[in-house]
Design an enzyme around this catalytic site. Structure first.
Site, PDB file in Angstrom:
ATOM      1  N   ASP A 266       0.826  -1.209   0.000  1.00  0.00           N
ATOM      2  CA  ASP A 266       0.000   0.000   0.000  1.00  0.00           C
ATOM      3  C   ASP A 266       0.863   1.265   0.000  1.00  0.00           C
ATOM      4  O   ASP A 266       1.668   1.473   0.911  1.00  0.00           O
ATOM      5  CB  ASP A 266      -0.891  -0.076   1.252  1.00  0.00           C
ATOM      6  N   ASP A 326     -10.251   4.532  -1.561  1.00  0.00           N
ATOM      7  CA  ASP A 326     -10.874   3.554  -0.662  1.00  0.00           C
ATOM      8  C   ASP A 326     -12.393   3.530  -0.832  1.00  0.00           C
ATOM      9  O   ASP A 326     -13.043   4.568  -0.844  1.00  0.00           O
ATOM     10  CB  ASP A 326     -10.569   3.905   0.799  1.00  0.00           C
TER      11      ASP A 326
END
Ligand code: GLA
Length: 503
Positions: A266, A326
């Site tokens: 990430d 997200d």
């Protein structure tokens, strides 16, 4: 303490507070200008995170930077009297800070916590990171994994920072008893906040929430599942835990030794060091490290779909790459993500998938109808099906959605094509060619009222005439007449068909 003493004490306390407030009132106007530091969260590995603000104030306008242990944000805000609001725009997920100037102290509200910032000293500043050299770009060999989109479960959407060993074990059990494993959901993935600290040799351990990662991997494997873990190419992850920056090979070796089968890598903290133009080389570095372990490890690139990741994700060794920011558990967010996924169809194929983020099905923010549509859209766009709900407690309706094998079969089709959409008013039609020459069709009603949906054979790109047609949510065969199939579809619902043909 008797009442009288209590009353006297509280009067004394009030008098002291009034006196303190009086002395704290500065003669000149209060200002945010300067450097401030506040204790923030203590991480689950015992590290203390703090918020460091370096601000400039020009009348009502605030500019500057905000730094945590893992992120440096650009800060912009406004002051009204003694109150102010600052948003952290570039540098990570957008965040907001609200506060009040109280003399030489700032009373802050940040990420749901009340913090107090004081004037910072030079020791409070975070040191800058050195930029390590990056490898020359190359095309990494295909690791041969996930020839159909990966399926599994990930802890983040439901548990966020609360994930523990016990939860992962219970989830493993539930994956088996619920039938999720047998339906294909194999990868059980621990997201952020498992990380401990590095030992003197630089080996990264897990924190107290995960007492023995190898034992946990063994447990997950004993259930016929595979284990996923999470890291960052930066020095810190999105939740500010240690990342793999400068320790890529060492961490890959640790993960392999634990028995990890999947890594979500990430970007977040990498922003402290690298720009978007560095991303391919940065991700390649971990791609090479994973391949060098000799253990088959699925490589999930999570960079929120920036830097044209779809064009180089597979070259860097990636099996999937996020195409979006997200997801959150709303219709609006789900739709925004699928809109960003849509134009990237040509980049998907066996072993290389566009990832519009994990499923929210079952988390409670959408209706069951909307979750059915969410599942259909992820299935038809060949998106990874990574459940994000509590598998231990699923309503029958949610189970039916996640375990719909006819819909899963569309997603897992070996041709590996991602459907493309066509819009007609508030109706959106997706068509996905399948390996046996049939097609999957999903028609979504984006409108606010029931719609008459008409599926035309001529729009499906079939090689011959319709030989079979099945409604994948009704689990029933249906018939096309005069080249069309018509049905009413409720608001935010979906009609999903599989249509076969013969010459
Ligand atoms: C980012 C990712 C999320 C999750 C969190 C963890 O926001 O996009 O999916 O992994 O970090 O901190």
């Amino acid at each position: 303490m008797n009442n009288i003493t209590g009353t006297i004490r509280s009067h004394m306390a009030i008098t002291l507070m009034v006196a303190a407030a009086w002395h704290a009132t500065p003669a000149k106007a209060q200002t945010l200008e300067g450097k401030w530091v506040a204790d923030w969260r203590v991480l689950d590995n015992g590290e203390k995170n703090r918020l460091f603000l370096d601000l400039k104030q020009n009348d009502a306008k605030i500019t500057g930077t905000a730094t945590t242990i893992g992120h440096r944000y650009q800060a912009d805000g406004t002051v009204t009297g003694t109150r102010f609001e600052i948003s952290f725009s570039k540098g990570g997920n957008p965040r907001k800070l609200a506060g009040e100037i109280a003399g030489e102290q700032l009373n802050l509200k940040y990420e749901g916590a009340a913090l107090v910032a004081k004037r910072a000293t030079p020791e409070d500043e975070y040191p800058a990171y050195e930029k390590l050299p990056l490898p020359p770009l190359k095309d990494l060999p295909d690791n041969g994994l996930v020839k159909t989109p990966p399926m599994g479960w990930n802890s983040w959407n439901k548990f966020h920072r609360g994930v523990t060993d016990a939860i992962v074990r219970e989830m493993s059990d539930a994956m088996v008893t619920s039938g999720m494993r047998d339906a294909g959901y194999i990868y059980l993935c621990i997201d952020d906040t498992w990380e401990g600290v590095r030992d003197p040799e630089g080996n990264l351990g897990s924190n107290d929430k995960f007492p023995d990662m190898k034992a946990l991997a063994d447990y997950v494997h004993s259930k016929g599942l595979k284990l996923g873990i999470y890291s960052s190419p930066g020095p810190r992850t999105c939740a500010d835990y240690p990342g793999s920056y400068g320790y890529e090979q060492q961490d890959a070796n640790t993960f392999a030794a634990w028995g990890v089968d999947y890594l979500k890598h990430d970007w977040c903290g990498a922003r402290m060091i690298y720009g978007d133009k560095d991303q391919q080389a940065v991700y390649q570095k971990m791609g090479e490290a994973l391949q060098a372990t000799g253990r088959p490890i699925v490589y999930s690139i999570c960079n929120y779909g920036v830097a044209k990741v779809e064009t180089w994700g597979a070259k860097a060794g990636g099996n999937l790459w996020r195409t979006t920011g997200d997801i959150s558990d709303t219709w609006k967010s789900m739709r925004a993500n699928i809109e960003r996924q849509a134009p990237l169809a040509s980049f998907a194929g066996p072993g290389r998938w566009n990832d519009p983020d994990m499923l929210e099905v079952g988390n409670g923010g959408m209706t069951d109808t909307e979750y059915r549509t969410h599942m259909s859209l992820w299935a038809i766009t060949a998106a990874p099906l990574i459940a994000g709900n509590d598998i231990r407690n699923m309503t029958p309706a949610i189970k039916e959605i996640l375990l719909n094998r006819e819909v899963i079969a569309v997603n897992q089709d070996v041709l590996g094509k991602q459907a493309t959409p066509r819009k007609d008013g508030t109706l959106e039609t997706w068509v996905k060619p399948l390996a046996d020459g049939s097609v999957a069709v999903a028609v979504v009603n984006l409108g606010e009222s029931e719609a008459d949906v008409v599926v035309k054979v001529s729009d499906l790109g079939l090689a011959g005439n319709v030989s079979s047609a099945r409604d994948l949510w009704a689990h029933a065969d249906v018939s096309f007449r005069d080249g069309v199939y018509a049905q009413k579809v409720a608001s935010h619902d979906v009609l999903m068909l599989r249509v076969g043909s013969k010459p």
